[in-house]
Design an enzyme around this catalytic site. Structure first.
Site, PDB file in Angstrom:
ATOM      1  N   SER A  69       0.809  -1.126  -0.198  1.00 10.92           N
ATOM      2  CA  SER A  69      -0.177  -0.103  -0.019  1.00 10.92           C
ATOM      3  C   SER A  69       0.753   1.261   0.055  1.00 10.92           C
ATOM      4  O   SER A  69       0.319   2.408   0.175  1.00 10.92           O
ATOM      5  CB  SER A  69      -0.935   0.165   1.259  1.00 10.92           C
ATOM      6  OG  SER A  69      -0.176  -0.040   2.341  1.00 10.92           O
ATOM      7  N   ASN A  88      -1.554  -2.535  13.200  1.00 11.12           N
ATOM      8  CA  ASN A  88      -2.868  -2.247  13.307  1.00 11.12           C
ATOM      9  C   ASN A  88      -3.558  -1.221  14.262  1.00 11.12           C
ATOM     10  O   ASN A  88      -4.612  -0.298  13.883  1.00 11.12           O
ATOM     11  CB  ASN A  88      -3.726  -3.847  14.045  1.00 11.12           C
ATOM     12  CG  ASN A  88      -3.488  -4.762  13.129  1.00 11.12           C
ATOM     13  OD1 ASN A  88      -3.011  -4.888  12.060  1.00 11.12           O
ATOM     14  ND2 ASN A  88      -3.874  -6.052  13.800  1.00 11.12           N
ATOM     15  N   THR A 104     -40.187  25.872  -8.665  1.00 14.72           N
ATOM     16  CA  THR A 104     -40.477  24.552  -8.034  1.00 14.72           C
ATOM     17  C   THR A 104     -40.670  23.809  -9.251  1.00 14.72           C
ATOM     18  O   THR A 104     -41.152  24.402 -10.403  1.00 14.72           O
ATOM     19  CB  THR A 104     -41.764  24.516  -6.961  1.00 14.72           C
ATOM     20  OG1 THR A 104     -42.767  24.870  -8.055  1.00 14.72           O
ATOM     21  CG2 THR A 104     -41.381  25.391  -5.962  1.00 14.72           C
ATOM     22  N   HIS A 105     -40.153  22.790  -9.463  1.00 16.56           N
ATOM     23  CA  HIS A 105     -40.425  21.653 -10.585  1.00 16.56           C
ATOM     24  C   HIS A 105     -39.861  22.327 -11.715  1.00 16.56           C
ATOM     25  O   HIS A 105     -40.264  22.071 -13.024  1.00 16.56           O
ATOM     26  CB  HIS A 105     -41.758  21.456 -11.025  1.00 16.56           C
ATOM     27  CG  HIS A 105     -42.743  21.111  -9.746  1.00 16.56           C
ATOM     28  ND1 HIS A 105     -42.670  19.867  -9.346  1.00 16.56           N
ATOM     29  CD2 HIS A 105     -43.407  21.545  -8.970  1.00 16.56           C
ATOM     30  CE1 HIS A 105     -43.307  19.524  -8.420  1.00 16.56           C
ATOM     31  NE2 HIS A 105     -43.938  20.758  -8.087  1.00 16.56           N
ATOM     32  N   SER A 124     -14.929  24.692 -27.261  1.00 11.39           N
ATOM     33  CA  SER A 124     -15.031  23.575 -27.889  1.00 11.39           C
ATOM     34  C   SER A 124     -14.001  23.363 -28.923  1.00 11.39           C
ATOM     35  O   SER A 124     -13.642  24.343 -29.440  1.00 11.39           O
ATOM     36  CB  SER A 124     -16.555  23.465 -28.310  1.00 11.39           C
ATOM     37  OG  SER A 124     -16.382  22.688 -29.471  1.00 11.39           O
ATOM     38  N   LYS A 139     -18.607  28.103 -28.694  1.00 12.10           N
ATOM     39  CA  LYS A 139     -18.992  27.814 -27.467  1.00 12.10           C
ATOM     40  C   LYS A 139     -18.166  28.158 -26.225  1.00 12.10           C
ATOM     41  O   LYS A 139     -16.940  28.548 -26.430  1.00 12.10           O
ATOM     42  CB  LYS A 139     -18.818  26.155 -27.489  1.00 12.10           C
ATOM     43  CG  LYS A 139     -19.734  25.588 -28.334  1.00 12.10           C
ATOM     44  CD  LYS A 139     -21.022  25.229 -27.847  1.00 12.10           C
ATOM     45  CE  LYS A 139     -20.925  23.957 -27.127  1.00 12.10           C
ATOM     46  NZ  LYS A 139     -22.245  23.728 -26.557  1.00 12.10           N
ATOM     47  N   ASN A 146     -18.313  26.826 -22.424  1.00 11.70           N
ATOM     48  CA  ASN A 146     -19.055  25.778 -21.562  1.00 11.70           C
ATOM     49  C   ASN A 146     -18.596  25.756 -20.018  1.00 11.70           C
ATOM     50  O   ASN A 146     -17.593  26.085 -19.736  1.00 11.70           O
ATOM     51  CB  ASN A 146     -18.457  24.463 -21.924  1.00 11.70           C
ATOM     52  CG  ASN A 146     -19.002  24.093 -23.527  1.00 11.70           C
ATOM     53  OD1 ASN A 146     -19.914  24.584 -24.119  1.00 11.70           O
ATOM     54  ND2 ASN A 146     -18.182  23.534 -24.383  1.00 11.70           N
ATOM     55  N   GLU A 205     -19.751  21.612 -14.122  1.00 10.40           N
ATOM     56  CA  GLU A 205     -20.412  20.307 -14.668  1.00 10.40           C
ATOM     57  C   GLU A 205     -19.452  19.134 -13.956  1.00 10.40           C
ATOM     58  O   GLU A 205     -19.822  18.188 -13.396  1.00 10.40           O
ATOM     59  CB  GLU A 205     -20.106  20.102 -16.255  1.00 10.40           C
ATOM     60  CG  GLU A 205     -21.060  20.931 -16.789  1.00 10.40           C
ATOM     61  CD  GLU A 205     -20.849  21.024 -18.408  1.00 10.40           C
ATOM     62  OE1 GLU A 205     -21.333  20.060 -18.989  1.00 10.40           O
ATOM     63  OE2 GLU A 205     -20.173  21.802 -18.726  1.00 10.40           O
ATOM     64  N   TYR A 232      -9.209  -6.752  13.312  1.00 11.83           N
ATOM     65  CA  TYR A 232      -8.547  -6.203  12.114  1.00 11.83           C
ATOM     66  C   TYR A 232      -8.547  -7.161  10.750  1.00 11.83           C
ATOM     67  O   TYR A 232      -8.331  -8.346  11.240  1.00 11.83           O
ATOM     68  CB  TYR A 232      -7.075  -5.734  12.324  1.00 11.83           C
ATOM     69  CG  TYR A 232      -6.375  -5.394  10.927  1.00 11.83           C
ATOM     70  CD1 TYR A 232      -6.588  -4.037  10.718  1.00 11.83           C
ATOM     71  CD2 TYR A 232      -5.757  -5.924  10.188  1.00 11.83           C
ATOM     72  CE1 TYR A 232      -6.133  -3.291   9.581  1.00 11.83           C
ATOM     73  CE2 TYR A 232      -5.053  -5.823   9.180  1.00 11.83           C
ATOM     74  CZ  TYR A 232      -5.209  -4.098   8.424  1.00 11.83           C
ATOM     75  OH  TYR A 232      -4.765  -3.893   7.472  1.00 11.83           O
ATOM     76  N   GLN A 246      -7.262  -2.219   4.496  1.00 12.03           N
ATOM     77  CA  GLN A 246      -6.269  -1.370   3.938  1.00 12.03           C
ATOM     78  C   GLN A 246      -7.153  -0.523   2.849  1.00 12.03           C
ATOM     79  O   GLN A 246      -6.640   0.507   2.228  1.00 12.03           O
ATOM     80  CB  GLN A 246      -5.332  -2.068   3.420  1.00 12.03           C
ATOM     81  CG  GLN A 246      -4.074  -1.663   2.450  1.00 12.03           C
ATOM     82  CD  GLN A 246      -3.080  -2.403   2.334  1.00 12.03           C
ATOM     83  OE1 GLN A 246      -2.244  -2.945   3.358  1.00 12.03           O
ATOM     84  NE2 GLN A 246      -2.887  -2.831   0.922  1.00 12.03           N
ATOM     85  N   LYS A 291      -8.160   3.496   2.453  1.00 10.71           N
ATOM     86  CA  LYS A 291      -7.317   4.824   2.209  1.00 10.71           C
ATOM     87  C   LYS A 291      -7.641   5.372   0.813  1.00 10.71           C
ATOM     88  O   LYS A 291      -7.859   6.650   0.789  1.00 10.71           O
ATOM     89  CB  LYS A 291      -6.022   4.382   2.417  1.00 10.71           C
ATOM     90  CG  LYS A 291      -5.584   4.572   4.001  1.00 10.71           C
ATOM     91  CD  LYS A 291      -4.363   3.979   4.581  1.00 10.71           C
ATOM     92  CE  LYS A 291      -4.448   2.476   4.837  1.00 10.71           C
ATOM     93  NZ  LYS A 291      -5.465   2.091   5.568  1.00 10.71           N
TER      94      LYS A 291
HETATM   95  N1  ARG Z   1      -1.255  -1.360   5.535  1.00 12.47           N
HETATM   96  C1  ARG Z   1      -2.247  -1.820   6.531  1.00 12.47           C
HETATM   97  C2  ARG Z   1      -3.484  -1.023   6.408  1.00 12.47           C
HETATM   98  O1  ARG Z   1      -3.603  -0.177   5.861  1.00 12.47           O
HETATM   99  C3  ARG Z   1      -1.702  -1.806   7.956  1.00 12.47           C
HETATM  100  C4  ARG Z   1      -0.976  -2.853   8.197  1.00 12.47           C
HETATM  101  C5  ARG Z   1      -1.557  -3.960   8.915  1.00 12.47           C
HETATM  102  N2  ARG Z   1      -1.131  -5.045   8.337  1.00 12.47           N
HETATM  103  C6  ARG Z   1      -1.230  -6.364   9.040  1.00 12.47           C
HETATM  104  N3  ARG Z   1      -0.971  -7.189   8.266  1.00 12.47           N
HETATM  105  N4  ARG Z   1      -1.701  -6.325  10.171  1.00 12.47           N
HETATM  106  O2  ARG Z   1      -4.557  -1.452   6.963  1.00 12.47           O
END
Ligand code: ARG
Length: 459
Positions: free
Chosen positions: A26, A113, A158-159, A280, A286, A288, A293, A320, A325, A328
């Protein structure tokens, strides 16, 4: 064969397959958390030292090592390696390479974790503070625009059918109210983000004598989480944040939708500045409203992140799981999207021109003062339902004769009801129609000005 030794590699006979490494890493997105990861580690190390779990020499070499890593990361010279898996291990490995044994003590009483939740909470706390700040700027820009347009009359819809004349300032302040609620929602969400997770370790706490309250003080968390299992499993605060961001996006999208419609030649109520429009490649004439948008389009993307987050969580066994992961990228993209959308909308708004005459001219058309005539009759003692019927017949008469209400004479009004008097004629003017609506929250100038005063006083 992969010879790279993982920090967790003790019980493994073989190295990780390259594809698996690629798949599970990650680092390409969680590296954005490096500042928070280091800040958390510095606090953790200080606490370990204070508790006598590691020596003060260890604490000071950890601090120096981490500060050097931070500088390299800030400068962009730190070399990230996917084999490090995530930002936590990249930093830890580099620390150990730099300071040796002392570096090996940093992860005492801690798990990735609880570490990852700490990083995300620290990150989100900052981002929410920034969002609150830029939402305030947007709200301020709306108040400025409302002040400039305080007596501009426009058709209220309205509408998407003309309904009753309103003040443009009233329309603009309707968005102020929405963004104000959004700000409150972020502030409320912030309370649940602002909780220290560190010390939960993998899921069960630790036998080592950590001082969690001390870490909370160092990192300015007002509270400490109370259940270690919940702490590593919980991502409610992320789902809640993306929901709050979705509502802001939805509000901006509705505003942008009006701007798109209003900038068409059919409406021609606004002129969006050239700086916020595009042309455009084929049609030379044009101009735009792409920014508007795109804010509307990006709203769908944020809703998608909310759905992703809720779905990631729904089937997870305690506690966990690596699925987490996946929280994110939706979170980061939500932060980026909502932040840039608020900023660009604020700028666009500061450069927009409302076509006052056109709006005002349209406000008086299409029987938009019919309700005022019905209310006029009510004031003369006629029951509202009856008044509604009478005005309905007047409108029908006008449609048959291709006339606007304002073209009717008093004699013509009298044919529909004897109670009509010459004071009905000024009631047909949009300005009067607007200014008579003085109920709390109504569109009359006095009410709008009162609201502007309240807002500026900060109530
Ligand atoms: N990269 C992991 C996450 O984003 C955190 C690490 C925990 N990984 C694990 N094997 N216990 O949640």
């Amino acid at each position: 064969m992969n010879n790279y030794v993982k920090p967790w590699g003790g019980r493994f006979k073989k190295g990780t397959d390259h594809k698996v490494e690629e798949f599970t890493q990650s680092i390409h997105f969680d590296r954005r958390l490096f500042r928070y990861d280091i800040e958390g580690s510095l606090a953790h190390a200080r606490m370990l030292g204070k508790q006598g779990i590691i020596s003060s020499d260890d604490v000071s070499s950890i601090r120096k090592g981490l500060n050097r890593i931070r500088k390299e990361m800030e400068a962009g010279s730190f070399i990230f390696d996917v084999r490090d898996e995530d930002i936590h291990m990249a930093i830890e490995k580099s620390l150990i390479q730099r300071i040796g044994k002392a570096g090996e003590k940093l992860h005492t009483g801690r798990s990735r974790n609880d570490q990852i939740v700490l990083d995300v909470r620290l990150y989100l706390r900052d981002e929410i503070n920034n969002l609150i700040k830029i939402l305030k700027n947007l709200k301020k820009e709306l108040v400025e625009a409302a002040k400039r347009e305080v007596n501009t009359i426009m058709p209220g819809y309205t509408h998407l059918q003309k309904a009753q004349p309103v003040l443009l300032s009233h329309y603009l302040l309707s968005f102020w109210e929405m963004f104000d609620r959004d700000e409150q929602r972020f502030k409320d969400c912030q309370k649940r983000v602002n909780v220290l997770p560190l010390g939960a370790a993998a899921l069960a706490g630790t036998s080592l004598p950590l001082d969690r309250r001390y870490v909370a003080r160092l990192l300015k968390f007002p509270t400490v989480s109370r259940n270690s299992m919940d702490t590593v499993a919980d991502r409610d605060f992320i789902a809640e944040f993306i929901f709050s961001a979705s509502i802001v996006m939805m509000h901006m999208s509705r505003f942008c939708e009006d701007l798109v419609i209003w900038s068409s030649s059919e409406f021609h109520y606004v002129e969006i500045s050239d700086t916020y429009t595009t042309g455009s490649s084929i049609m030379p004439q044009k101009k735009n409203p792409d920014v508007a948008e795109l804010i509307r389009g990006k709203t769908g993307r944020v809703y998608g992140h909310l759905m992703a987050m809720l779905t990631i969580l729904k089937g997870l066994p305690m506690t966990y799981n690596r699925d987490l992961q996946e929280d994110k990228e939706p979170l980061f993209d939500t932060v980026d999207t909502v932040t840039s959308s608020i900023e660009i909308l604020t700028e666009m708004l500061s450069q927009i021109t409302f076509q006052r005459e056109r709006m005002e001219e349209q406000a008086g058309k299409d029987f938009s003062t019919a309700t005022d005539i019905a209310e006029y009759l009510v004031q003369k003692g006629i029951a509202f339902r009856e008044a509604h019927g009478i005005v309905g017949r007047i409108v029908e008469h006008c449609l048959d004769n291709r006339k606007e209400l304002s073209a009717l004479t008093l004699t013509e009004f009298r044919k529909f009801h004897a109670q009509f008097d010459k004071d009905v004629i000024p009631r047909l003017r949009p300005a009067n129609s607007v200014n008579l609506r003085k109920t709390i929250g109504g569109t009359s100038m006095v009410m709008v000005e009162e609201r502007i005063r309240e807002i500026e006083k900060g109530s």
